[in-house]
Write an enzyme that holds these catalytic residues in place. Structure first.
Site, PDB file in Angstrom:
ATOM      1  N   PHE A  17      -1.200  -2.169 -31.795  1.00 60.98           N
ATOM      2  CA  PHE A  17      -0.353  -2.807 -32.804  1.00 60.98           C
ATOM      3  C   PHE A  17       1.103  -2.576 -32.435  1.00 60.98           C
ATOM      4  O   PHE A  17       1.496  -1.457 -32.106  1.00 60.98           O
ATOM      5  CB  PHE A  17      -0.620  -2.220 -34.194  1.00 60.98           C
ATOM      6  CG  PHE A  17      -1.823  -2.789 -34.892  1.00 60.98           C
ATOM      7  CD1 PHE A  17      -2.998  -3.057 -34.210  1.00 60.98           C
ATOM      8  CD2 PHE A  17      -1.786  -3.034 -36.254  1.00 60.98           C
ATOM      9  CE1 PHE A  17      -4.111  -3.574 -34.867  1.00 60.98           C
ATOM     10  CE2 PHE A  17      -2.890  -3.549 -36.917  1.00 60.98           C
ATOM     11  CZ  PHE A  17      -4.055  -3.820 -36.222  1.00 60.98           C
TER      12      PHE A  17
ATOM     13  N   ALA B  29       4.998   1.153 -31.955  1.00 60.67           N
ATOM     14  CA  ALA B  29       3.677   0.657 -31.561  1.00 60.67           C
ATOM     15  C   ALA B  29       2.680   1.801 -31.664  1.00 60.67           C
ATOM     16  O   ALA B  29       3.060   2.963 -31.793  1.00 60.67           O
ATOM     17  CB  ALA B  29       3.705   0.103 -30.142  1.00 60.67           C
ATOM     18  N   LYS B  30       1.403   1.468 -31.628  1.00 60.56           N
ATOM     19  CA  LYS B  30       0.341   2.479 -31.591  1.00 60.56           C
ATOM     20  C   LYS B  30      -0.917   1.816 -31.080  1.00 60.56           C
ATOM     21  O   LYS B  30      -1.126   0.605 -31.263  1.00 60.56           O
ATOM     22  CB  LYS B  30       0.072   3.066 -32.986  1.00 60.56           C
ATOM     23  CG  LYS B  30      -0.499   4.476 -32.939  1.00 60.56           C
ATOM     24  CD  LYS B  30       0.574   5.483 -32.536  1.00 60.56           C
ATOM     25  CE  LYS B  30       0.061   6.895 -32.631  1.00 60.56           C
ATOM     26  NZ  LYS B  30       1.145   7.852 -32.320  1.00 60.56           N
ATOM     27  N   GLY B  31      -1.775   2.596 -30.452  1.00 54.71           N
ATOM     28  CA  GLY B  31      -3.029   2.064 -29.957  1.00 54.71           C
ATOM     29  C   GLY B  31      -4.147   3.069 -30.129  1.00 54.71           C
ATOM     30  O   GLY B  31      -3.912   4.252 -30.409  1.00 54.71           O
TER      31      GLY B  31
ATOM     32  N   ASP C 156      -1.857  10.538 -27.080  1.00 49.59           N
ATOM     33  CA  ASP C 156      -1.974  10.829 -28.507  1.00 49.59           C
ATOM     34  C   ASP C 156      -3.235  11.677 -28.668  1.00 49.59           C
ATOM     35  O   ASP C 156      -3.633  12.380 -27.731  1.00 49.59           O
ATOM     36  CB  ASP C 156      -2.033   9.516 -29.304  1.00 49.59           C
ATOM     37  CG  ASP C 156      -1.672   9.712 -30.771  1.00 49.59           C
ATOM     38  OD1 ASP C 156      -2.585   9.932 -31.594  1.00 49.59           O
ATOM     39  OD2 ASP C 156      -0.475   9.655 -31.106  1.00 49.59           O
TER      40      ASP C 156
END
Length: 421
Positions: A62, A107-109, A148
């Site tokens: 995202f 952002a992040k995934g 992460d």
């Protein structure tokens, strides 16, 4: 991901956003822009397992807002990864980058998988296939992933190699958190924990009498990368008295102070705290309720809710994890006079040093460890001071002050750029 109040993580984040937006009289159009994600990517991809079978995994990337620069955020591997979580964390990354004053958006995934159930080969094939799936939306000037939960330098190396092989040249800046030998930055592993320690010291100086964190009692929930380095740096460099630590195996309490070096070395060797004999075994609930000056939730989200917030006795809650305090708990703690230092300031050290790594990679010019630490300290102290100034100006709590400062920066960048076409 539902919480006890029937909402989602993203709904929690929007409540806090709206509280700040109301105070600063943000207009409806800009609210819509800043609440909306630019891009929401879901991929379902096959991986060949060691036994020859095929499994399909679901992954996400995202991208929330890129008004101030390329998107930036980690990728996590966990069996509970879902779209709501990734959406929320990408939203928070925008504000984290704005607070730190670095030219990124959020952002992040994530991939929905328990990596402990995979062999090394399966983990590598999953990682390379997932990165190939999101590669059309990734780039050194568009979106730069990082480690992460359950991802690390080794996985970042696989990502970098996968991308580089596909474009025919080495692209050092495509991800951060890489091994130093492949263009990673010195100080990256400790960066989030060091940032937490710096902010904790600054918070003690501002909110408590008697100066910084030296000699103060600290309880740390969570002893992964962030919690372990926070404990080590607070204890060894800042002179804090860490009396309690915990991880998924249990919590350990020693009123005389835990030997943080021993605990750090133990986890480095054994992977978790199980069997650690440096303190009395207590529950995680008991840790959160300890009579300490500083409580550091450094595990996963929603550690402190309306169900246990009234039991918290610390003077300062330092949010080292993402979303560790629900909005309902936030209100309870504020009414009790407990000061909360918000996550997107406290744990921003990782993305700050990721930014340093990205810059080093783009220039192929690498810094020594003291340069990294000095630059990180300057950014964290300046960010803390800027939030305090905004908090005082609006006569509000620190989280709302941080949101106001971050929102104003992103909104101003959006206005200056205009709406295309």
């Amino acid at each position: 991901m539902e919480n006890g109040s029937g909402g989602s993580l993203f709904a929690d984040a929007l409540k806090q956003f709206d509280r700040a937006a109301d105070l600063m009289n943000l207009d409806d159009g800009m609210r819509q822009v800043l609440k909306s994600h630019k891009r929401e990517i879901t991929v379902n991809f096959p991986v060949k397992m060691d036994d020859g079978s095929i499994r399909v995994f679901t992954g996400y990337r995202f991208q929330h807002n890129i008004a101030r620069g390329p998107a930036k955020g980690g990728i996590r591997y966990h069996q509970n990864v879902n779209a709501d979580e990734i959406k929320t964390l990408s939203f928070l990354m925008t504000w984290k980058c704005a607070i730190a004053g670095i030219p990124y958006g959020g952002a992040k995934g994530g991939v929905k998988v328990n990596p402990n159930e995979l062999s090394e080969g399966e983990l590598e094939r999953l990682s390379r296939r997932f990165f190939s799936e999101i590669a059309p939306f990734i780039g050194t000037e568009t979106d730069i992933p990082a480690p992460d939960v359950n991802t690390n330098a080794k996985i970042m190396a696989w990502y970098m190699d996968t991308y580089s092989m596909n474009i025919g040249r080495s692209e050092l800046g495509i991800v951060t958190g890489k091994p130093v030998e492949l263009g990673g930055s010195l100080g990256r592993n400790e960066a989030t924990g060091r940032g937490v320690a710096i902010v904790t010291d600054e918070a003690c100086k501002y909110f408590l009498t008697g100066g910084g964190v030296k000699g103060r009692t600290v309880a740390i929930q969570g002893f992964g990368n962030v919690g372990s380095y926070t404990s080590l740096i607070l204890g060894n460099e800042y002179g804090a008295k860490v009396v309690a630590i915990s991880d998924i195996t249990g919590a350990y309490y020693n009123p005389e102070g835990i030997n943080v070096q021993e605990a750090f070395d133990y986890v480095t060797t054994h992977k978790d705290l199980k069997g650690f004999n440096g303190g009395k075994i207590i529950s995680n609930d008991e840790l959160l309720a300890l009579n300490v000056e500083i409580l550091v939730p450094a595990a996963l989200e929603r550690a402190i809710t309306e169900k246990n917030a009234d039991k918290v006795r610390a003077k300062l809650v330092i949010e080292a994890a993402n979303n560790p305090v629900t909005p309902e708990a936030d209100e309870i703690l504020r009414k009790k006079g407990i000061k909360i230092i918000p996550d997107f300031l406290t744990n921003s050290g990782g993305v700050v040093v990721s930014y340093f790594e990205w810059v080093q990679g783009l220039y192929s010019y690498f810094w020594d460890l003291e340069d990294v630490r000095k630059a990180l300290t300057k950014v964290m102290k300046n960010s803390f001071a800027d939030i305090i100034k905004t908090m005082e100006q609006y006569k509000t709590d620190m989280r709302t002050g941080a949101y106001i400062l971050a929102i104003s920066k992103v909104a101003n960048a959006t206005k200056l750029r205009g709406i295309y076409p």
